[in-house]
Each structure stands twice: as C-alpha cells, then as structure tokens.
Design a protein around this motif. Structure first.
Motif, PDB file in Angstrom:
ATOM      1  N   PHE A   1      57.796  52.893 -16.129  1.00  0.00           N
ATOM      2  CA  PHE A   1      57.291  51.910 -17.073  1.00  0.00           C
ATOM      3  C   PHE A   1      56.959  52.519 -18.438  1.00  0.00           C
ATOM      4  CE2 PHE A   1      57.001  49.718 -13.160  1.00  0.00           C
ATOM      5  CZ  PHE A   1      56.891  48.363 -13.422  1.00  0.00           C
TER       6      PHE A   1
ATOM      7  N   ARG B   1      57.786  49.041 -26.984  1.00  0.00           N
ATOM      8  CA  ARG B   1      57.740  47.668 -27.495  1.00  0.00           C
ATOM      9  C   ARG B   1      56.407  47.336 -28.162  1.00  0.00           C
ATOM     10  NH1 ARG B   1      59.655  44.947 -21.795  1.00  0.00           N
ATOM     11  NH2 ARG B   1      61.370  46.397 -21.341  1.00  0.00           N
TER      12      ARG B   1
ATOM     13  N   THR C   1      51.172  41.802 -21.564  1.00  0.00           N
ATOM     14  CA  THR C   1      51.667  43.151 -21.785  1.00  0.00           C
ATOM     15  C   THR C   1      50.916  44.151 -20.920  1.00  0.00           C
ATOM     16  OG1 THR C   1      52.228  42.585 -24.064  1.00  0.00           O
ATOM     17  CG2 THR C   1      52.032  44.929 -23.538  1.00  0.00           C
TER      18      THR C   1
ATOM     19  N   THR D   1      58.762  53.328 -20.866  1.00  0.00           N
ATOM     20  CA  THR D   1      59.487  52.734 -21.996  1.00  0.00           C
ATOM     21  C   THR D   1      58.834  51.451 -22.493  1.00  0.00           C
ATOM     22  OG1 THR D   1      60.945  51.592 -20.433  1.00  0.00           O
ATOM     23  CG2 THR D   1      61.687  53.735 -21.261  1.00  0.00           C
ATOM     24  N   LYS D   2      57.951  50.847 -21.684  1.00  0.00           N
ATOM     25  CA  LYS D   2      57.241  49.653 -22.146  1.00  0.00           C
ATOM     26  C   LYS D   2      56.446  49.935 -23.410  1.00  0.00           C
ATOM     27  CE  LYS D   2      56.591  46.684 -18.105  1.00  0.00           C
ATOM     28  NZ  LYS D   2      56.898  45.437 -18.835  1.00  0.00           N
TER      29      LYS D   2
ATOM     30  N   TRP E   1      50.039  48.156 -16.597  1.00  0.00           N
ATOM     31  CA  TRP E   1      51.124  47.466 -17.297  1.00  0.00           C
ATOM     32  C   TRP E   1      51.288  46.069 -16.712  1.00  0.00           C
ATOM     33  CZ3 TRP E   1      52.466  49.172 -21.736  1.00  0.00           C
ATOM     34  CH2 TRP E   1      52.555  50.547 -22.014  1.00  0.00           C
TER      35      TRP E   1
END
Length: 352
Positions: free
Chosen positions: A288, A294, A251, A290-291, A196
């Motif tokens: 991480f 997006r 990202t 929840t990244k 990430w």
C-alpha cells in the motif's frame, strides 16, 4: 519456626530460611506441591522444584532432592532461600516515562524504537536494561534472578503502555491475567492505529486465526484447521475518517483496536487481512506504500517517510496482583504519530 499461614514471608525472599512441620493433611503429598502452597504466591511450583533439585530443601534433617518425594505427617521441612542472582543483562541508564510504580510492579509508556527484551542483534539498549538500572534492589527476583518480569510485549516500533512485574507473585498473577486475555474482566487493552482506507462499518470484529508466515518471523492469517493456527480476535471501532468521498470511501482512518487475544503482530496482521494495513508498517503494509503518491504535499512526504507502523498502545487496565485494585493507565500518542494524524486531518485530500 516460621509459618506463612500466620506470618509474612516477604522478608525471607532473597535470603534466609523457612521451617515447617507437616500435619496429618500432608501425609502422601508431593513435596513440591505441598511446599509451593506453604510458601505462597511469591514462589511458583517451578521455582520450588528448582530449589529442591539444588539441594536447598531438607526433610527430617536430610537433603531432599526429589520434588516428587512423598511426605509423612510430623516431618520437619526446611527451605534455604538463596539471594537472587544478578540479572544477566546489565542495567543501563536509559530514560523511562514512568506512569506508576510500587514495590510489586512498574507501568511505563514505551517510546517507539525501544526493543523490550535483549535478543539477537539487540543485546543492549532495551527496556529490560533500562528497568534493571532504574529498579535496582527493588527487584526481589523473578525465578530467583534479579530481573523485571515481562508479561506482555510491544513491538520495537509500537509505542504505549506496558506493565512489568518486579516480584515473583506479581509476575505470576499478571501472566495469568494476560493468558486469560481479559475474559475474567480484569484486563483491558486498547490501541489506536492509523490505517490506509477505512472499514465500511463503523465497528466490527476480526476473528481470524494467525500462524507463521513463510519467513517464520512474520505472521499470517491462516485457516483454522492448520496445525499452527492460533485463535485471534480483534475488535475495532472507527474513530475518524480522513478524506471520505461521496461513496464513503476514505483515504485513511484512525481506529481503536481492542484485543481479545494477544498474538504476535495481531493488530497489524488483522488490519492487513481486511485490506486496511497500518500506515508505515514495513512487514504488512508494503503493498500500500504507493497510496502515499496520491496524497498532496506535505502529507505525501510525511506518509512515505514515516519510519514505523502508526500503532500505539493507548490504554491498559488490570487488577493489581496483590491488592486486587483495578488500575487504569492511558498514554497519549507520541509526537510523530500525532503529527501524522493531524496532517491527514487538515489536508485537503479531495484535491489529491
């Protein structure tokens, strides 16, 4: 009479006997040390000590069960070499991706999901079970047992290149090379990791000691003065950035990681420590997850559902334990990781 100074003892490994005469240089020497030197690289000192204690060694015609017994010049030392006992784990017909094999070692491309060694919860279906079945009688015995010699490990869900010893002498030499961590120049290990975000610099060194975490299974970055702190160094280089914004924030990124030490979970802990955990890592990347929300579809679902850490041991180079030849093996990323990398590469992340 057999003397390893002038004759190959490999035919005795697994059965037979060897007889030696002590010269003036042996006077006062410990039996185990002297015999280890005579028997050569196929026998470690611990194995020789075990043979002595088992009554397999006689000096001057009498059993010698004390490894520390002092020798005299002109004595006869006889060693009975028992056949290796069968391995405790049973062989299982599990497919192997073999990159190389000879009488001393075997190199495999381990798939994700395969446990290396039998243990609690995984007594069958492991790489060791597969190797016992595949190698059969070509295993001459590690420590007197017909088993493959594991000199390094990959986590269950990490894929890639592994070397495994088939003989005692290969096991000893390779173990020493891995313990040296390549400082002698005879070992090279490189991994690829999908993480990430991306480090700001294109390359760097993470020199952070590792110790046990609270649950005693995981590892954590710890102060160097902590009692269980172990020196750990990882070098990384950014191979590719995905979805980089004008401020250079990305990202995700594909990294190459090279180990200077070989601690448990080292790359995974170090990447999480610098804020770029390996995608899919269930132990060090949970914060991480929840990244992925997006990301645009279908990448969002692929990243959220990826079932393992996106980490692959791509390169392993080492000196052959017998011939000294430098050997180099590479394995492409497995399909699941390649598919995820391609999805990041081709998704329009600026719209996420």
């Amino acid at each position: 009479m057999r003397d390893p100074d002038s004759e190959d003892l490999s035919g005795l490994i697994g059965a037979g006997s060897a007889v030696f005469e002590t010269g003036p240089e042996a006077a006062g020497a410990r039996l185990d040390l002297w015999l280890t030197q005579k028997l050569g690289a196929d026998f470690s000192r611990s194995r020789v000590q075990a043979l002595v204690r088992q009554g397999a060694v006689a000096v001057a015609g009498a059993p010698a069960t004390d490894p520390g017994r002092k020798l005299k010049a002109g004595e006869t030392v006889e060693v009975i070499l028992p056949a290796p006992t069968p391995a405790e784990p049973e062989g299982e017909d599990i497919p192997l991706d073999i990159l190389y094999e000879d009488s001393e070692l075997i190199v495999v491309n381990k798939p994700p999901g395969l446990v290396v060694h039998p243990g609690a919860g995984n007594w069958t279906g492991t790489l060791v079970n597969a190797l016992i079945h595949h190698c059969g009688d070509s295993l001459s015995g590690i420590g007197g047992v017909k088993r493959p010699g594991i000199v390094h490990r990959l986590d269950k869900d990490t894929s890639g290149v592994m070397v495994v010893a088939k003989t005692d002498r290969a096991h000893r030499a390779l173990s020493e090379a891995f313990a040296d961590h390549g400082r002698s120049g005879e070992l090279e290990r490189a991994y690829v990791a999908l993480v990430w975000g991306a480090p700001e610099r294109s390359s760097g060194v993470i020199d952070v000691p590792l110790g046990r975490a609270a649950d005693r299974v995981r590892r954590a970055a710890v102060p160097k003065d902590r009692a269980d702190a172990r020196h750990a160094v990882t070098r990384y280089a950014v191979l590719e950035r995905f979805g980089a914004k004008p401020d250079n924030r990305a990202t995700a990124a594909l990294l190459e990681c090279r180990l200077e030490t070989g601690r448990t979970h080292q790359i995974r802990v170090h990447m999480a420590h610098i804020g770029h955990p390996v995608i899919g890592d269930p132990d060090y990347g949970q914060a991480f997850r929840t990244k992925a929300n997006r990301l645009p579809e279908p990448l969002r679902s692929m990243a959220k559902d990826f079932p393992r850490q996106a980490l692959h041991a791509q390169l392993l180079a080492f000196s052959h334990p017998v011939t000294g030849e430098m050997m180099r093996f590479e394995a492409l990323m497995p399909h699941d990781m390649t598919e995820l990398v391609d999805a990041f590469r081709h998704s329009d992340l600026h719209k996420s």
